[in-house]
Design an enzyme around this catalytic site. Structure first.
Site, PDB file in Angstrom:
ATOM      1  N   SER A  34       0.827  -1.198   0.000  1.00  0.00           N
ATOM      2  CA  SER A  34       0.000   0.000   0.000  1.00  0.00           C
ATOM      3  C   SER A  34       0.867   1.255   0.000  1.00  0.00           C
ATOM      4  O   SER A  34       0.587   2.218  -0.719  1.00  0.00           O
ATOM      5  CB  SER A  34      -0.927   0.011   1.223  1.00  0.00           C
ATOM      6  OG  SER A  34      -1.687   1.205   1.263  1.00  0.00           O
ATOM      7  N   TRP A  46       2.490   1.566  -3.417  1.00  0.00           N
ATOM      8  CA  TRP A  46       1.508   1.994  -4.423  1.00  0.00           C
ATOM      9  C   TRP A  46       1.466   3.512  -4.517  1.00  0.00           C
ATOM     10  O   TRP A  46       1.264   4.078  -5.595  1.00  0.00           O
ATOM     11  CB  TRP A  46       0.127   1.448  -4.058  1.00  0.00           C
ATOM     12  CG  TRP A  46      -0.975   1.878  -4.980  1.00  0.00           C
ATOM     13  CD1 TRP A  46      -1.414   1.225  -6.096  1.00  0.00           C
ATOM     14  CD2 TRP A  46      -1.801   3.049  -4.867  1.00  0.00           C
ATOM     15  NE1 TRP A  46      -2.449   1.915  -6.687  1.00  0.00           N
ATOM     16  CE2 TRP A  46      -2.702   3.041  -5.948  1.00  0.00           C
ATOM     17  CE3 TRP A  46      -1.857   4.108  -3.964  1.00  0.00           C
ATOM     18  CZ2 TRP A  46      -3.655   4.044  -6.141  1.00  0.00           C
ATOM     19  CZ3 TRP A  46      -2.799   5.099  -4.153  1.00  0.00           C
ATOM     20  CH2 TRP A  46      -3.681   5.066  -5.232  1.00  0.00           C
ATOM     21  N   HIS A  47       1.681   4.195  -3.385  1.00  0.00           N
ATOM     22  CA  HIS A  47       1.565   5.649  -3.364  1.00  0.00           C
ATOM     23  C   HIS A  47       2.722   6.353  -4.056  1.00  0.00           C
ATOM     24  O   HIS A  47       2.565   7.505  -4.475  1.00  0.00           O
ATOM     25  CB  HIS A  47       1.456   6.149  -1.921  1.00  0.00           C
ATOM     26  CG  HIS A  47       0.091   5.968  -1.331  1.00  0.00           C
ATOM     27  ND1 HIS A  47      -0.311   4.787  -0.746  1.00  0.00           N
ATOM     28  CD2 HIS A  47      -0.987   6.800  -1.266  1.00  0.00           C
ATOM     29  CE1 HIS A  47      -1.555   4.902  -0.325  1.00  0.00           C
ATOM     30  NE2 HIS A  47      -1.993   6.110  -0.641  1.00  0.00           N
ATOM     31  N   GLY A  48       3.847   5.728  -4.178  1.00  0.00           N
ATOM     32  CA  GLY A  48       4.933   6.422  -4.855  1.00  0.00           C
ATOM     33  C   GLY A  48       6.248   5.666  -4.807  1.00  0.00           C
ATOM     34  O   GLY A  48       6.453   4.786  -3.973  1.00  0.00           O
ATOM     35  N   PHE A  97      -0.080  10.003  -7.557  1.00  0.00           N
ATOM     36  CA  PHE A  97       0.032   8.627  -7.124  1.00  0.00           C
ATOM     37  C   PHE A  97      -0.634   7.670  -8.092  1.00  0.00           C
ATOM     38  O   PHE A  97      -0.387   6.506  -8.074  1.00  0.00           O
ATOM     39  CB  PHE A  97      -0.599   8.456  -5.727  1.00  0.00           C
ATOM     40  CG  PHE A  97      -0.022   9.399  -4.708  1.00  0.00           C
ATOM     41  CD1 PHE A  97       1.347   9.524  -4.560  1.00  0.00           C
ATOM     42  CD2 PHE A  97      -0.846  10.168  -3.926  1.00  0.00           C
ATOM     43  CE1 PHE A  97       1.874  10.388  -3.628  1.00  0.00           C
ATOM     44  CE2 PHE A  97      -0.334  11.034  -2.978  1.00  0.00           C
ATOM     45  CZ  PHE A  97       1.029  11.154  -2.836  1.00  0.00           C
TER      46      PHE A  97
END
Length: 475
Positions: free
Chosen positions: A323, A326-328, A475
């Site tokens: 998770s 996934w954001h960066g 993102f």
């Protein structure tokens, strides 16, 4: 195209009028209009990346049909891997290529092999790629697991993939929810339209008045944190906590509200997460479409909580690390995910991670108890500490930021923005039972006074603040 732009102010009513007044009884034409409008909406940013959405649409459209038509499980799985590898490959190249190359070079440098980054490319990150790749991939996964039948209507499927209200920053919709709504006739409902307009108004208030007002303070403090005392840094951290929440949930509100204007109901993405009483409740209320996606398509396939505590702990770490990633493409996001895993696991081990599923804080009461107030405060504090890593340029800066709060604490000299945060918290508290049921005041004069007041604040802040794109676009 941005929701908070003049172009969208022209785009939305134009599509709305064509959709309901010109093509009201022509479902296929309505869906084609949605598809064209969605491509115009996305192409307004950079038309070149429309090819990626179209390619992803074609791959999963045919993969879905092939999985459903095949009776051989190995063939089904082979086609599923086509979808997974294509979508993750697309996402990996555009979002993570440079990260892995730079990390490999840093690793070689740490053991004495100096090498220049000759493989790094100047790759532009396509807006929304993390959202629509997950959306199309879940379609193929649901067909493979027998939860969904594929559609042969390519226009409708393409409209599902590129549906403009939620295309670039979610919610990450499931085909089982959105696709049937696209395939079936829709009728305009006045109450649904009013609810949509209220959500758009509230989302714009959160984005323009709060998030954009706080952005200059946050940028100034985080970019030059060494120049401020700990009090200012703590205030900057509080500001960022509300900036990212109002920015992202504001987008979701506008997306859900806009969808309602066209007769669609999207899933909820935020349910007042800062009123959570523990970190488990926070993750049931924050970015719900992503957290449930990882639960259904990663955590449960890994074994979920059925393989014993050690296996469950491993799965929890995996889901939070993924998770974060996934954001960066930065180690700071991975650390952010790790912090939330460490906060969540004690709840899991004590069997209290699902304690607050059906209740809300201070249910049937105006004010929270002292216990609830402490629970909300401690949960917000923990999430706020994690936000330091999310916002910082690198891990070292994040630790230095936190250290200076402790070692150089003093009264903050900057207090701008507090009044809007307090106003926002007050309004959220009164509507905390239902994030979609806004401003239901019996007195029409009171109701319209709220509308006028919020519109005034939005218009006033449009004049004094440069329009910024939504944070989650990156993102």
């Amino acid at each position: 195209m941005l929701f908070n732009s003049l172009e969208f102010l022209i785009f939305l009513p134009t599509v709305f009028l064509l959709y309901w007044f010109v093509f009201q009884r022509k479902l296929r034409v309505q869906n084609l209009l949605l598809l064209i409008s969605s491509y115009v909406f996305y192409g307004w940013w950079d038309y070149r990346f429309l090819s990626l959405i179209f390619l992803s649409t074609i791959v999963d459209y045919f993969v879905g049909l092939k999985i459903h038509d095949s009776d051989d499980k190995k063939i089904k799985k082979s086609y599923l891997w086509v979808s997974i590898l294509f979508n993750l490959g697309l996402l990996g190249f555009f979002k993570y290529f440079n990260f892995f190359i730079d990390s490999w070079i840093d690793l070689l440098g740490s053991i004495g092999y100096e090498q220049k980054s000759t493989w790094t490319l100047n790759v532009i990150l396509p807006v929304g790629i993390s959202f629509y790749t997950f959306q199309t991939m879940s379609y193929s996964l649901d067909i493979y697991h027998g939860k969904l039948k594929p559609t042969k209507d390519f226009i409708s499927f393409a409209s599902f993939v590129s549906f403009f209200p939620q295309l670039v920053a979610g919610p990450i919709e499931r085909a089982s929810n959105l696709l049937p709504q696209i395939l079936n006739n829709r009728a305009f409902k006045y109450e649904q339209g009013v609810q949509g307009l209220r959500l758009i108004l509230w989302g714009m208030f959160k984005k323009v008045v709060i998030a954009d007002s706080l952005a200059p303070f946050v940028d100034n403090i985080f970019n030059d944190y060494s120049s401020f005392n700990g009090g200012v840094l703590l205030l900057g951290l509080i500001y960022f906590s509300f900036q990212i929440y109002c920015d992202f949930s504001g987008y979701s509100d506008i997306a859900i509200g806009t969808s309602k204007l066209f007769g669609f109901e999207l899933m909820s993405n935020f349910k007042f997460p800062y009123f959570s009483r523990d970190i488990g409740e926070f993750w049931r209320r924050w970015h719900i479409s992503l957290s449930t996606w990882f639960r259904d398509y990663l955590y449960i396939p890994l074994g979920g909580s059925k393989g014993g505590k050690w296996l469950s702990i491993r799965n929890i770490f995996i889901i939070f690390i993924v998770s974060g990633f996934w954001h960066g493409a930065n180690w700071t996001f991975i650390v952010w995910g790790l912090i939330h895993a460490v906060l969540y696991i004690p709840l899991f081990l004590r069997g209290k991670n699902k304690k607050y599923i059906t209740t809300i804080v201070a249910e049937d009461r105006w004010l929270p108890s002292l216990k609830e107030l402490f629970q909300m405060g401690s949960t917000f504090f923990c999430t706020m500490i994690a936000w330091v890593f999310f916002r910082s340029e690198n891990i070292s800066s994040a630790f230095n930021y936190l250290l200076k709060i402790i070692t150089h604490f003093g009264l903050p000299s900057k207090r701008g923005g507090i009044i809007f945060i307090l106003l926002f918290i007050l309004i959220e508290w009164f509507i905390r039972k239902d994030e979609r049921d806004l401003f239901r005041l019996e007195n029409k004069y009171a109701r319209w006074s709220v509308y006028i007041f919020l519109n005034y604040l939005i218009i006033a802040h449009f004049k004094v603040i440069d329009l910024s794109q939504f944070m989650y676009f990156q993102f």
